[in-house]
Design a protein around this motif. Structure first.
Motif, PDB file in Angstrom:
ATOM      1  N   MET A   1       0.828  -1.205   0.000  1.00 36.81           N
ATOM      2  CA  MET A   1       0.000   0.000   0.000  1.00 36.81           C
ATOM      3  C   MET A   1       0.861   1.252   0.000  1.00 36.81           C
ATOM      4  N   ARG A   4       2.248   1.945  -3.452  1.00 34.67           N
ATOM      5  CA  ARG A   4       1.260   2.537  -4.351  1.00 34.67           C
ATOM      6  C   ARG A   4       1.097   4.025  -4.051  1.00 34.67           C
ATOM      7  N   TRP A   5       1.092   4.391  -2.774  1.00 34.10           N
ATOM      8  CA  TRP A   5       0.919   5.799  -2.402  1.00 34.10           C
ATOM      9  C   TRP A   5       2.075   6.631  -2.943  1.00 34.10           C
ATOM     10  N   SER A   8       1.728   6.947  -6.680  1.00 34.59           N
ATOM     11  CA  SER A   8       0.627   7.846  -7.007  1.00 34.59           C
ATOM     12  C   SER A   8       1.026   9.293  -6.798  1.00 34.59           C
ATOM     13  N   ASN A  95      -9.349   2.980  -7.527  1.00 35.67           N
ATOM     14  CA  ASN A  95     -10.131   2.967  -6.290  1.00 35.67           C
ATOM     15  C   ASN A  95      -9.244   3.314  -5.097  1.00 35.67           C
ATOM     16  N   GLY A  96      -9.748   4.153  -4.223  1.00 35.37           N
ATOM     17  CA  GLY A  96      -8.980   4.550  -3.055  1.00 35.37           C
ATOM     18  C   GLY A  96      -8.132   5.782  -3.278  1.00 35.37           C
ATOM     19  N   GLY A  97      -8.225   6.362  -4.477  1.00 32.65           N
ATOM     20  CA  GLY A  97      -7.464   7.568  -4.764  1.00 32.65           C
ATOM     21  C   GLY A  97      -6.171   7.289  -5.502  1.00 32.65           C
TER      22      GLY A  97
END
Length: 244
Positions: A1, A4-5, A8, A95-97
Motif C-alpha cells: 500500500m 502505491r501511495w 501515485s 479505487n482509493g485515490g
C-alpha cells in the motif's frame, strides 16, 4: 500500500508539472527511456529519462525489463542494439485515490512541431526544422531516407525512398529533412563492436499530433537491398492497453 501511495504521489506531481495535461479528462504523459537490447531481445541497462520522478523511473525500469524485442539481423544473425523510445501513457484514477498509468503506445521519438528546442541540444541526428506554414496547416507525414555514413560521420549518397513522388508540401519537408541530415554527424553502424559497410534506412516523422502518422511498409524495399543496416529492435510484447 505504501508503494502505491508513493507512486501515485510521484505521478500526481508529474501531472501537476504539465498543466495542459492535467486539465484533460484523460491526462496523457510521455515517459522516455534508453536501453541496451541483447541479441536475444532482452533489454538491459534500462535508463529512464532523468527528468522523471524516482517513482516513475522505477515503474519504467520494472516494466521495460519484462518486454522482449525482435532484433535486426546482419549476415543472417540477430545483433544487439541500443533503443531510445517513448512510452505514451494515460493516467486513470484507481479505487482509493491516486492514479495508474495505462500504456497507449511505445515508439521511437518523432519530429514534432514544437521540437525546435530539442534541435538545440545537438544530438547526433539533428532534428529537422518543421516548416512553420506546414505545421500551422497540420501537414504531417513520414519520409524515409537511405544513405551511407563516411569516415567523418557525414551522410553521403542520400536517397529519398518514400514517398517516391512527393507533392509540393512533401518537397518542403524533404528539403528540411535533407538539411538536417547534412548537418548531422553519426557514428558508423557496428556489429559486434566492429563497423560494417551498410546503408542506413532512416524514417523522419513530421507530426503535430500526439499520435504520429504511421510509416510505410518497407519490407519489399529492404528485401531487395541487402546492403541496408540492421533494423532497429522491434517491440514484440503487446503492451497497448496494459498498465505500467
Amino acid at each position: 500500500m505504501r508503494t502505491r501511495w508513493i507512486v501515485s504521489m510521484g505521478l500526481a506531481a508529474a501531472l501537476c508539472g504539465a498543466p495542459a495535461l492535467a486539465q484533460s479528462p484523460a491526462p496523457v504523459i510521455t515517459l522516455g527511456f534508453k536501453a541496451d537490447v541483447q541479441a536475444d531481445g532482452v533489454p538491459t541497462n534500462i535508463q529512464p529519462d532523468a527528468a522523471l520522478s524516482p517513482p516513475l523511473q522505477a515503474m519504467v525500469r520494472k516494466r521495460v525489463a519484462e518486454w522482449r524485442y525482435r532484433m535486426g539481423t546482419w549476415q543472417g544473425k540477430p545483433v544487439a542494439a541500443t533503443v531510445s523510445q517513448q512510452i505514451t501513457a494515460e493516467a486513470v484514477p484507481v479505487n482509493g485515490g491516486g492514479f495508474a498509468l495505462r500504456i497507449k503506445s511505445v515508439a521511437y521519438p518523432s519530429v514534432r512541431a514544437d521540437s525546435a528546442a530539442a534541435a538545440e541540444k545537438k544530438p547526433r541526428m539533428v532534428a529537422p526544422v518543421y516548416p512553420a506554414a506546414l505545421a500551422q496547416r497540420g501537414v504531417q507525414g513520414v519520409l524515409v531516407y537511405a544513405y551511407a555514413v563516411d569516415a567523418a560521420g557525414k551522410a553521403v549518397d542520400v536517397e529519398l525512398v518514400h514517398p517516391q513522388q512527393p507533392d509540393r508540401d512533401f518537397k518542403l519537408l524533404d528539403a528540411a529533412s535533407r538539411d538536417a541530415i547534412a548537418k548531422s554527424r553519426m557514428p558508423p553502424t557496428k556489429v559486434g563492436g566492429e563497423p560494417v559497410p551498410c546503408r542506413v534506412l532512416t524514417p523522419i516523422t513530421f507530426s503535430t499530433e500526439r499520435e504520429p502518422p504511421k510509416g510505410p511498409d518497407l519490407s519489399t524495399y529492404r528485401a531487395g537491398h541487402p546492403e541496408l543496416c540492421p533494423l532497429p529492435p522491434e517491440l514484440l510484447t503487446d503492451v497497448a492497453g496494459t498498465m505500467l
